[in-house]
Design a protein around this motif. Sequence first.
Motif, mmCIF file in Angstrom:
data_model
loop_
_atom_site.group_PDB
_atom_site.id
_atom_site.type_symbol
_atom_site.label_atom_id
_atom_site.label_comp_id
_atom_site.label_asym_id
_atom_site.label_seq_id
_atom_site.Cartn_x
_atom_site.Cartn_y
_atom_site.Cartn_z
ATOM 1 N N ARG A 110 3.071 -7.237 8.439
ATOM 2 C CA ARG A 110 2.197 -6.242 9.067
ATOM 3 C C ARG A 110 3.011 -5.272 9.923
ATOM 4 N NH1 ARG A 110 -0.731 -5.845 13.924
ATOM 5 N NH2 ARG A 110 -2.616 -4.563 13.708
ATOM 6 N N ALA A 111 3.942 -5.805 10.712
ATOM 7 C CA ALA A 111 4.780 -4.943 11.553
ATOM 8 C C ALA A 111 5.604 -3.991 10.697
ATOM 9 C CB ALA A 111 5.695 -5.799 12.427
ATOM 10 N N PHE A 112 6.111 -4.488 9.563
ATOM 11 C CA PHE A 112 6.931 -3.658 8.680
ATOM 12 C C PHE A 112 6.116 -2.518 8.073
ATOM 13 C CE2 PHE A 112 8.624 -2.403 4.603
ATOM 14 C CZ PHE A 112 9.983 -2.232 4.866
ATOM 15 N N VAL A 113 4.930 -2.821 7.545
ATOM 16 C CA VAL A 113 4.156 -1.781 6.863
ATOM 17 C C VAL A 113 3.594 -0.764 7.860
ATOM 18 C CG1 VAL A 113 3.620 -3.207 4.857
ATOM 19 C CG2 VAL A 113 2.033 -3.172 6.777
ATOM 20 N N ILE A 114 3.271 -1.211 9.076
ATOM 21 C CA ILE A 114 2.832 -0.258 10.110
ATOM 22 C C ILE A 114 3.947 0.720 10.424
ATOM 23 C CG2 ILE A 114 2.288 -0.049 12.575
ATOM 24 C CD1 ILE A 114 0.606 -2.573 12.319
ATOM 25 N N ASP A 115 5.150 0.205 10.600
ATOM 26 C CA ASP A 115 6.301 1.060 10.904
ATOM 27 C C ASP A 115 6.603 1.998 9.743
ATOM 28 O OD1 ASP A 115 8.884 1.702 12.448
ATOM 29 O OD2 ASP A 115 9.663 0.968 10.523
ATOM 30 N N LEU A 116 6.554 1.479 8.513
ATOM 31 C CA LEU A 116 6.853 2.296 7.341
ATOM 32 C C LEU A 116 5.826 3.415 7.188
ATOM 33 C CD1 LEU A 116 8.585 2.853 4.860
ATOM 34 C CD2 LEU A 116 7.214 1.166 3.601
ATOM 35 N N ALA A 117 4.542 3.098 7.353
ATOM 36 C CA ALA A 117 3.492 4.110 7.244
ATOM 37 C C ALA A 117 3.700 5.214 8.280
ATOM 38 C CB ALA A 117 2.122 3.464 7.426
ATOM 39 N N ALA A 118 4.052 4.813 9.492
ATOM 40 C CA ALA A 118 4.267 5.797 10.554
ATOM 41 C C ALA A 118 5.461 6.705 10.233
ATOM 42 C CB ALA A 118 4.497 5.082 11.889
ATOM 43 N N ALA A 152 1.246 6.346 2.551
ATOM 44 C CA ALA A 152 1.054 6.037 3.966
ATOM 45 C C ALA A 152 -0.345 5.486 4.222
ATOM 46 C CB ALA A 152 1.294 7.285 4.816
ATOM 47 N N ASP A 153 -1.356 6.069 3.594
ATOM 48 C CA ASP A 153 -2.727 5.591 3.761
ATOM 49 C C ASP A 153 -2.882 4.164 3.230
ATOM 50 O OD1 ASP A 153 -3.507 7.944 4.936
ATOM 51 O OD2 ASP A 153 -4.425 8.782 3.118
ATOM 52 N N LEU A 154 -2.279 3.897 2.090
ATOM 53 C CA LEU A 154 -2.381 2.560 1.501
ATOM 54 C C LEU A 154 -1.665 1.524 2.366
ATOM 55 C CD1 LEU A 154 -1.791 3.475 -2.253
ATOM 56 C CD2 LEU A 154 -3.954 2.781 -1.194
ATOM 57 N N LEU A 155 -0.529 1.896 2.916
ATOM 58 C CA LEU A 155 0.190 0.990 3.808
ATOM 59 C C LEU A 155 -0.641 0.688 5.051
ATOM 60 C CD1 LEU A 155 3.755 2.551 3.506
ATOM 61 C CD2 LEU A 155 3.116 0.236 2.789
ATOM 62 N N ALA A 156 -1.310 1.715 5.575
ATOM 63 C CA ALA A 156 -2.166 1.514 6.741
ATOM 64 C C ALA A 156 -3.335 0.592 6.401
ATOM 65 C CB ALA A 156 -2.677 2.861 7.249
ATOM 66 N N ASP A 157 -3.911 0.763 5.208
ATOM 67 C CA ASP A 157 -4.991 -0.123 4.759
ATOM 68 C C ASP A 157 -4.497 -1.558 4.670
ATOM 69 O OD1 ASP A 157 -6.708 2.010 4.581
ATOM 70 O OD2 ASP A 157 -6.558 2.210 2.393
ATOM 71 N N ARG A 158 -3.302 -1.725 4.138
ATOM 72 C CA ARG A 158 -2.740 -3.070 4.001
ATOM 73 C C ARG A 158 -2.540 -3.702 5.382
ATOM 74 N NH1 ARG A 158 -0.126 -5.641 -0.152
ATOM 75 N NH2 ARG A 158 1.042 -7.517 0.471
ATOM 76 N N ALA A 159 -2.033 -2.915 6.323
ATOM 77 C CA ALA A 159 -1.817 -3.427 7.675
ATOM 78 C C ALA A 159 -3.137 -3.898 8.290
ATOM 79 C CB ALA A 159 -1.173 -2.356 8.547
ATOM 80 N N GLU A 160 -4.200 -3.157 8.034
ATOM 81 C CA GLU A 160 -5.515 -3.535 8.562
ATOM 82 C C GLU A 160 -5.989 -4.849 7.943
ATOM 83 O OE1 GLU A 160 -10.046 -1.670 8.756
ATOM 84 O OE2 GLU A 160 -8.330 -0.333 8.478
ATOM 85 N N ARG A 161 -5.796 -5.003 6.637
ATOM 86 C CA ARG A 161 -6.203 -6.246 5.966
ATOM 87 C C ARG A 161 -5.364 -7.434 6.456
ATOM 88 N NH1 ARG A 161 -6.780 -2.461 1.512
ATOM 89 N NH2 ARG A 161 -8.968 -2.420 0.857
ATOM 90 N N LEU A 162 -4.073 -7.181 6.642
ATOM 91 C CA LEU A 162 -3.212 -8.242 7.152
ATOM 92 C C LEU A 162 -3.641 -8.652 8.559
ATOM 93 C CD1 LEU A 162 0.260 -6.921 5.931
ATOM 94 C CD2 LEU A 162 -0.848 -9.038 5.190
ATOM 95 N N GLY A 163 -4.002 -7.663 9.376
ATOM 96 C CA GLY A 163 -4.466 -7.967 10.719
ATOM 97 C C GLY A 163 -5.714 -8.825 10.707
ATOM 98 N N ALA A 164 -6.625 -8.521 9.780
ATOM 99 C CA ALA A 164 -7.859 -9.301 9.666
ATOM 100 C C ALA A 164 -7.553 -10.734 9.227
ATOM 101 C CB ALA A 164 -8.808 -8.636 8.676
#
Length: 231
Positions: free
Chosen positions: A175-183, A128-140
Amino acid sequence: MMAATGKSKRPVGNPLALAVLSCLWERPMYPYEMTTSMRERGKEDSIRLNFGSLYAVIKSLEKHGLIAVAQTEREGNRPERVVYEITDAGRREADEWLRELIDTPVKEYPAIETGLSLIAMLPPAVAADLLADRAERLGAEIAEREQLLAGEASGVPELFMVEFHFKQAMLAAERAFVIDLAARVRERAIGGIEMWEGLHQLLDQGLSMDDIQKRVSAGDFGREVADLLRQ
């Protein structure tokens, strides 16, 4: 319409070859001119552009009769430059290849898909933490590309930015997918979470995957996981 079962066998399969054919479809060019043209148009975002590979691709296209030497040029003491042109066969190949790329879906193997297919190897909280990190990088990355679109690329007609917008859409969807998956992992709302958690609890107790697989085969794994979760 072509079947979506795979792509046809091409004489030169490197996507860079289609980029070369596209350049020569416009007019005869020498290799450095092709590279400059691709870079100026931002094709590095969608085609892996390597100057060393370019020469190998050009030679292969020439070998298969898709391009030919139009002329050679020399300026002063500089090395001789070879100017290439597309042949009729090359025009047909470029047209067929491009139609196929746009028309026919093919199986691709993005790195994130590989990672997701093996995600159970990681503890749920770590995943979950790694997915959240990925979402942040994708957002950037999305934000950086939006700035480019609003800045130096703002005056470029949409026709010449189609692949850019496609990439933006893919990044946003990922990004939307990994945010949802992490949650859902954090909320324990993903199917199979009990087994996932139980697997890593047993590993933390010192059991090997071989031991756990034997217990799964014996039908004991589900009971052990349930016992662990009641503790």
